[in-house]
Design an enzyme around this catalytic site. Sequence first.
Site, PDB file in Angstrom:
ATOM      1  N   GLY B  24      -3.487   1.070   4.163  1.00 36.15           N
ATOM      2  CA  GLY B  24      -2.929   1.810   5.707  1.00 36.15           C
ATOM      3  C   GLY B  24      -3.311   0.860   6.245  1.00 36.15           C
ATOM      4  CB  CYS B  25      -2.730  -1.638   8.510  1.00 37.82           C
ATOM      5  SG  CYS B  25      -3.424  -2.831   9.672  1.00 37.82           S
TER       6      CYS B  25
END
Lengths: 154, 78
Positions: B24-25
Amino acid sequence: MTGVERVVWSPVGGTVTALADVPDPVFSQAMVGPGIAVEPRGGRADAVAPIDGTLTTVHAHAFVIAGDDGAAVLVHLGIDTVKQQGEGFTLHVVKGERVRAGQPVVGWDPDAVRAAGYAPIVPVIALDAQQEALRPVDAGRTVEVGDELFTWSG
Amino acid sequence: MADERAGRILAALGGAGNVVEIEGCITRLRCELEDGSVVDEAALKQAGAHGVMKAGSVVQVVVGPEADAIAEDIQDLL
């Protein structure tokens, strides 16, 4: 939240730039919300909190602050800077911490980001907001860190 | 509900066997897949994705600010 007008302050000093000119479709197409970007001035500096609130997400290169009314602002320091894996970024905060607008969050150097081959532009996003709820300052204008960037009503 | 969404996203990415890496970013899931061609973009959008960007075996799914939590949920399913 009706009738509330929040001021979102600039996390960095530089030149106000339309979000459409950010070289990343997530931001330029406002996929996660409308906002505005700042082309930062070079040299090592602290990016500061744009609103009062709680840090709900903290990465070296990006963070989200949620205000007490739930309105959340995303600040992304450069494009694709996740690939730098935090190098050159100094976090002054931790996830879950409460911050005041203007408080230093991350130290970084836009020149170093540029030298590493990334665009150092800083999108500032009103997450899940409606475009018409935002009144940004004009693109092309110079802002100092902590100057007003946009108002967000609703 | 978050688990259900993670499951739907994972299925649309071709299932656990197709995922090499996922992280996840902030606003998006960065996914490295065995085979990027099997990604079901329509199903991703039905699962709440705002957008999908594909570059070969690397697929970015824009899911909004819960990306980190969704990535963790997907990790649990792998």
